[in-house]
Design a protein around this motif. Structure first.
Motif, PDB file in Angstrom:
ATOM      1  N   TRP A  35       0.836  -1.202   0.000  1.00 54.53           N
ATOM      2  CA  TRP A  35       0.000   0.000   0.000  1.00 54.53           C
ATOM      3  C   TRP A  35       0.868   1.248   0.000  1.00 54.53           C
ATOM      4  O   TRP A  35       0.596   2.205  -0.711  1.00 54.53           O
ATOM      5  N   ARG A  44      -5.952   5.342  -7.239  1.00 49.53           N
ATOM      6  CA  ARG A  44      -6.218   4.224  -8.150  1.00 49.53           C
ATOM      7  C   ARG A  44      -5.160   3.133  -7.986  1.00 49.53           C
ATOM      8  O   ARG A  44      -5.480   1.942  -7.952  1.00 49.53           O
ATOM      9  N   ARG A  47      -5.811   1.191  -4.814  1.00 51.58           N
ATOM     10  CA  ARG A  47      -6.940   0.260  -4.964  1.00 51.58           C
ATOM     11  C   ARG A  47      -6.559  -0.973  -5.771  1.00 51.58           C
ATOM     12  O   ARG A  47      -7.148  -2.043  -5.597  1.00 51.58           O
ATOM     13  N   GLU A  48      -5.566  -0.857  -6.631  1.00 51.23           N
ATOM     14  CA  GLU A  48      -5.126  -2.018  -7.414  1.00 51.23           C
ATOM     15  C   GLU A  48      -4.410  -3.054  -6.557  1.00 51.23           C
ATOM     16  O   GLU A  48      -4.388  -4.235  -6.903  1.00 51.23           O
ATOM     17  N   ARG A  50      -4.888  -3.131  -3.017  1.00 53.10           N
ATOM     18  CA  ARG A  50      -5.593  -3.272  -1.741  1.00 53.10           C
ATOM     19  C   ARG A  50      -7.057  -3.590  -1.999  1.00 53.10           C
ATOM     20  O   ARG A  50      -7.763  -2.802  -2.619  1.00 53.10           O
ATOM     21  N   SER A  51      -7.494  -4.718  -1.505  1.00 55.80           N
ATOM     22  CA  SER A  51      -8.906  -5.074  -1.665  1.00 55.80           C
ATOM     23  C   SER A  51      -9.750  -4.296  -0.657  1.00 55.80           C
ATOM     24  O   SER A  51      -9.250  -3.814   0.364  1.00 55.80           O
ATOM     25  N   ARG A  52     -11.010  -4.190  -0.952  1.00 56.16           N
ATOM     26  CA  ARG A  52     -11.947  -3.528  -0.030  1.00 56.16           C
ATOM     27  C   ARG A  52     -11.965  -4.272   1.308  1.00 56.16           C
ATOM     28  O   ARG A  52     -11.964  -3.660   2.366  1.00 56.16           O
ATOM     29  N   ALA A  53     -11.973  -5.594   1.253  1.00 58.45           N
ATOM     30  CA  ALA A  53     -11.990  -6.395   2.479  1.00 58.45           C
ATOM     31  C   ALA A  53     -10.731  -6.158   3.315  1.00 58.45           C
ATOM     32  O   ALA A  53     -10.805  -6.044   4.542  1.00 58.45           O
ATOM     33  N   TYR A  55      -8.894  -3.458   3.313  1.00 59.05           N
ATOM     34  CA  TYR A  55      -9.008  -2.105   3.859  1.00 59.05           C
ATOM     35  C   TYR A  55      -9.942  -2.091   5.057  1.00 59.05           C
ATOM     36  O   TYR A  55      -9.632  -1.505   6.092  1.00 59.05           O
ATOM     37  N   GLU A  56     -11.086  -2.749   4.938  1.00 60.60           N
ATOM     38  CA  GLU A  56     -12.042  -2.776   6.043  1.00 60.60           C
ATOM     39  C   GLU A  56     -11.484  -3.506   7.261  1.00 60.60           C
ATOM     40  O   GLU A  56     -11.782  -3.143   8.396  1.00 60.60           O
ATOM     41  N   TRP A  58      -8.279  -3.548   8.044  1.00 60.36           N
ATOM     42  CA  TRP A  58      -7.192  -2.713   8.554  1.00 60.36           C
ATOM     43  C   TRP A  58      -7.692  -1.436   9.226  1.00 60.36           C
ATOM     44  O   TRP A  58      -7.078  -0.941  10.176  1.00 60.36           O
ATOM     45  N   TYR A  59      -8.806  -0.890   8.758  1.00 59.75           N
ATOM     46  CA  TYR A  59      -9.256   0.427   9.206  1.00 59.75           C
ATOM     47  C   TYR A  59      -9.423   0.547  10.725  1.00 59.75           C
ATOM     48  O   TYR A  59      -9.070   1.586  11.288  1.00 59.75           O
TER      49      TYR A  59
END
Length: 82
Positions: A35, A44, A47-48, A50-53, A55-56, A58-59
């Motif tokens: 990341w 952009r 995002r290539e 790092r998946s949404r899952a 990120y969620e 890690w947040y």
């Protein structure tokens, strides 16, 4: 509930140079290398790699650090600095 042990050790009394070093160390430890490397390419590129899952997942670590909104009062998840 935010665990104070997860919060970065920055207070209103922390010198700027020390705060910068603390944040850099936190990023090096808690933000995945892919990341960080992709960041130079903008959102952009991140995002290539790092998946949404991912990120969620890690947040909450980021949130507990107090770095999301460091100017907010400590009881509300910030660091109380500004």
């Amino acid at each position: 509930m935010i665990d104070a042990t997860d919060r970065v050790p920055i207070t209103p009394e922390t010198e700027v140079d020390e705060a910068v070093a603390i944040v850099r160390a936190w990023v090096a430890e808690h933000v995945p290398a892919a990341w960080r490397e992709a960041a130079a390419g903008g959102p952009r590129a991140i995002r290539e790699v790092r998946s949404r899952a991912a990120y969620e997942a890690w947040y909450p670590v980021f949130g507990a650090s107090g770095l999301v909104v460091p100017t907010w009062p400590v009881p509300y998840g910030g660091l109380g600095v500004g």
